[in-house]
Design an enzyme around this catalytic site. Structure first.
Site, mmCIF file in Angstrom:
data_model
loop_
_atom_site.group_PDB
_atom_site.id
_atom_site.type_symbol
_atom_site.label_atom_id
_atom_site.label_comp_id
_atom_site.label_asym_id
_atom_site.label_seq_id
_atom_site.Cartn_x
_atom_site.Cartn_y
_atom_site.Cartn_z
ATOM 1 N N ASP A 51 -29.401 -26.957 4.656
ATOM 2 C CA ASP A 51 -28.371 -27.966 4.901
ATOM 3 C C ASP A 51 -27.401 -27.450 5.957
ATOM 4 O OD1 ASP A 51 -29.467 -29.496 2.852
ATOM 5 O OD2 ASP A 51 -28.105 -28.669 1.337
ATOM 6 N N ARG A 52 -26.727 -28.372 6.607
ATOM 7 C CA ARG A 52 -25.760 -28.014 7.666
ATOM 8 C C ARG A 52 -24.763 -26.950 7.197
ATOM 9 N NH1 ARG A 52 -21.563 -32.527 9.246
ATOM 10 N NH2 ARG A 52 -20.839 -31.877 7.172
#
Length: 307
Positions: free
Chosen positions: A145-146
């Protein structure tokens, strides 16, 4: 792959070499490609189409029988990337002719999307390649995930991507994470075995529900903090948001994880989750590998504040 492992000195970037010995004498070329080199039918079809399968430097029939001393060579042509190069710092943890493993900083999207067309890890890797006068198609073996930091594996050729993806599917890649979660856990060690899915396809959040995919996370408390804990997690499956969903499900959401109930004041501006360790077998050499990414400063600061 005995042939590849025993001929490491002959291996060069973008090529796979299999030396025929007495054990493999008499096998057809196609048997060497599929059964010994373990190439996928998709990759073999592509190599055949581009005439990049050679025996002793020549193109021969797939049913031709091999002789001792024959050299089977697979050439993987360089494929270009369509990403714009950007000078974004990256932390290289490990690199060889086949693999690039990075410690991704939090806040960086892995791959360009409609919402994030530039400023991604892929853009940074293209710039890094250019500075080293290299060229390879970026093939992410795993994703983060970011706002999750830690280890990302990039395969430099389709064979390495194929083999590592197989290891992922067969649960032969060990992925360990470190997280800071809310509250004191009742047990030092435990396993969360709860199916995860997305009941509403319009909603990005996942949840535990009966119709979800089987999902298993093992956890161990590393350090108890003030109304929080540092936990190490081992993924047995790899569902989207798995750790975040599972920890929230047992009442210990990751601190800073707004999506799954872990927001705590301003102690950290992202979920305190870090992909710390990867263990796998190198497809070309057969050597067991372990790589580790240092814990980022924002998580160290969070732990210090809660100690």
């Amino acid at each position: 792959m005995k042939g590849l492992k025993n001929n490491q000195e002959q291996q060069i970037a973008g090529r796979l070499v299999f030396q025929i010995d007495k054990e493999h004498e008499g096998l057809e070329l196609k048997e060497i490609l599929y059964d010994q080199m373990k190439l996928s039918s998709r990759l073999v079809r592509k190599l055949k189409r581009t005439k990049n399968i050679l025996v002793n430097g020549n193109k021969i029939a797939f049913h031709a029988k091999m002789r001792k001393g024959d050299r089977v060579e697979v050439i993987m042509e360089e494929e270009s990337n369509q990403f714009e190069p950007q000078d974004i710092p990256i932390d290289v943890v490990y690199e060889d002719m086949d693999l690039l493993i990075l410690n991704k900083q939090p806040g960086l999207v892995v791959h360009p999307t409609k919402g994030h067309p530039i400023g991604t890890l892929a853009n940074a890797i293209v710039y890094y390649m250019q500075t080293r006068k290299e060229s390879f198609k970026i093939r992410f073996v795993n994703r983060l995930d970011r706002d999750t930091s830690g280890l990302i594996m990039i395969a430099k050729n389709p064979y390495i991507q194929q083999e590592l993806s197989k290891q992922m599917i067969d649960h032969q890649v060990e992925k360990r994470y470190l997280a800071v979660v809310k509250g004191a856990l009742a047990t030092e060690k435990g396993t969360i075995d709860a199916p995860i899915g997305r009941p509403d396809p319009e909603d990005i959040t996942r949840m535990v529900f009966e119709g979800g995919q089987p999902s298993v996370t093992h956890y161990e408390v590393v350090e108890q903090l003030r109304d929080a804990a540092v936990v190490r997690l081992l993924l047995e499956t790899g569902r989207t948001h798995q750790i975040r969903v599972h920890m929230s499900h047992i009442g210990h959401p990751i601190i800073g994880d707004e999506l799954y109930g872990g927001k705590v004041d301003t102690l950290i501006d992202r979920q305190a989750l870090h992909a710390e360790i990867l263990r796998f077998t190198h497809p070309r050499t057969g050597v067991p590998m372990e790589v580790k990414a240092n814990i980022p400063q924002d998580m160290l600061d969070l732990i210090s504040k809660l100690s």
